[in-house]
Design an enzyme around this catalytic site. Structure first.
Site, PDB file in Angstrom:
ATOM      1  N   ASP A  57       0.847  -1.202   0.000  1.00 25.96           N
ATOM      2  CA  ASP A  57       0.000   0.000   0.000  1.00 25.96           C
ATOM      3  C   ASP A  57       0.884   1.256   0.000  1.00 25.96           C
ATOM      4  OD1 ASP A  57       0.847  -0.189   2.603  1.00 25.96           O
ATOM      5  OD2 ASP A  57      -1.138   0.030   3.513  1.00 25.96           O
ATOM      6  N   SER A  58       2.226   1.062  -0.061  1.00 25.88           N
ATOM      7  CA  SER A  58       3.130   2.173  -0.376  1.00 25.88           C
ATOM      8  C   SER A  58       2.750   2.745  -1.739  1.00 25.88           C
ATOM      9  CB  SER A  58       4.589   1.705  -0.376  1.00 25.88           C
ATOM     10  OG  SER A  58       4.739   0.549  -1.174  1.00 25.88           O
ATOM     11  N   ASP A  98      -1.068  -6.143   0.035  1.00 22.91           N
ATOM     12  CA  ASP A  98      -1.391  -5.484   1.303  1.00 22.91           C
ATOM     13  C   ASP A  98      -2.891  -5.321   1.446  1.00 22.91           C
ATOM     14  OD1 ASP A  98       0.574  -4.772   3.159  1.00 22.91           O
ATOM     15  OD2 ASP A  98       1.325  -3.148   1.887  1.00 22.91           O
ATOM     16  N   LYS A 133      -1.147  -9.316   3.337  1.00 27.08           N
ATOM     17  CA  LYS A 133      -0.321  -8.778   4.437  1.00 27.08           C
ATOM     18  C   LYS A 133      -1.160  -7.830   5.285  1.00 27.08           C
ATOM     19  CE  LYS A 133       3.348  -5.837   3.783  1.00 27.08           C
ATOM     20  NZ  LYS A 133       2.934  -4.633   4.543  1.00 27.08           N
ATOM     21  N   GLU A 168      -1.034  -5.295   8.960  1.00 31.15           N
ATOM     22  CA  GLU A 168      -0.145  -4.588   9.895  1.00 31.15           C
ATOM     23  C   GLU A 168      -0.705  -4.664  11.311  1.00 31.15           C
ATOM     24  OE1 GLU A 168       0.580  -0.554   8.667  1.00 31.15           O
ATOM     25  OE2 GLU A 168       1.245  -1.167   6.660  1.00 31.15           O
ATOM     26  N   GLU A 198       9.715  -3.785   9.984  1.00 30.77           N
ATOM     27  CA  GLU A 198      10.116  -2.519   9.358  1.00 30.77           C
ATOM     28  C   GLU A 198      10.700  -1.575  10.401  1.00 30.77           C
ATOM     29  OE1 GLU A 198       7.175  -0.746   6.795  1.00 30.77           O
ATOM     30  OE2 GLU A 198       8.312   1.119   6.593  1.00 30.77           O
TER      31      GLU A 198
END
Ligand code: KIV
Length: 263
Positions: free
Chosen positions: A45-46, A84, A112, A114, A181
């Site tokens: 999602d960057s 993501d 993925k 978070e 990260e």
């Protein structure tokens, strides 16, 4: 390269062979990544920061992620594709299942998410239903407003232990991979040694089982290049050679160097 599965990645971990991971958002770069024989592609999602021009990943929607995941999948039949789950798309049971299913149906092979212990039930639920999950701990950009900025995480003993405990919980719940990260290298070494699943680092030191970089950062396209990245295009001059140089540097343990790490 043969089509990559989670078994391929587990075998790398067992053999203590490091592997490269890179983000992609479209089919053209995804094809280049397959040609460079990079084992894993993350549709991160960057996307929000590096492609769509947002200040953070918070505005990225499910419809953005579906559109870009499908494009990446069309360009690459060999690398394992992780997508993501964007901000707030896994905040309750029904949404988690529905949104993960949609990402898998457009070509992701893993999703993925978070966060730590609060995701235990979701990871378990997805894994039980046949959806592989990659956890993401340390600096979790979807929580940037709660974290108060993009800062290294796990610097004091208590915070480090929290990340360690969360990593154990995610693995026990059924996660297949874990991204760490922006955490001190020492913490990554502890976690990678302790877990049986592969740990992928970004700004997390040389001792992760794999490294991930944001594609546009390592090509020097991003307006702000983080300390933990390296511009591989500058030293090679073309995209395919930059991808190959990155993959080689990860496999040989030449990337990251101390200047890309936090202690
Ligand atoms: O969105 C992304 O690209 C990521 C990587 C930085 C790991 O989550």
């Amino acid at each position: 390269m043969k089509a990559v599965t989670i078994h391929t990645l587990n075998n790398f971990k067992a053999a203590q062979e490091k592997f490269p991971v890179i983000t992609a958002y479209d089919s053209a770069f995804s094809r280049q990544i397959e040609l460079a024989e990079i084992e894993v592609v993350l549709v991160g999602d960057s996307l929000g920061n590096v492609v769509l021009g947002y200040e953070s990943t918070v505005p990225v929607t499910m419809s953005d992620m579906l559109h870009h995941t499908a494009a990446v999948a069309r360009g690459n039949n060999k690398s394992l594709i992780i997508a993501d789950m964007p901000f707030m798309s896994y905040s309750n049971r029904a949404m988690t299942l529905d949104n993960a299913a949609l990402l898998m149906q457009v070509g992701a092979q893993m999703v993925k998410v978070e966060g730590g212990a609060w995701l235990e039930e979701s990871v378990f639920m997805l894994a039980e239903r046949g959806i592989p999950v990659c956890g993401h701990l340390g600096l979790t950009p979807q929580s940037v407003n709660k974290l108060g900025g993009y800062k290294v995480q796990g610097r004091d003993a208590e915070a480090a232990q929290q990340i360690f405990n969360d990593a154990e919980i995610l693995q026990s719940a059924g996660a297949d991979l874990l991204v760490l990260e922006c955490v001190p290298s020492e913490l990554t070494a502890r976690i990678a040694q302790h877990l049986t699943i592969p740990v992928i680092g970004i700004g997390a030191g040389p001792d992760a089982d794999a490294q991930v970089l944001v594609l546009y950062d390592m090509l020097g396209f991003s307006p702000r290049i983080p300390k933990f990245t390296k511009n591989f295009l500058a030293e090679t001059g073309n995209v395919q050679e930059a991808l190959q140089a990155y993959a080689r540097a990860v496999r040989n343990g030449e990337f990251p160097q101390p200047e890309h790490c936090f202690s």
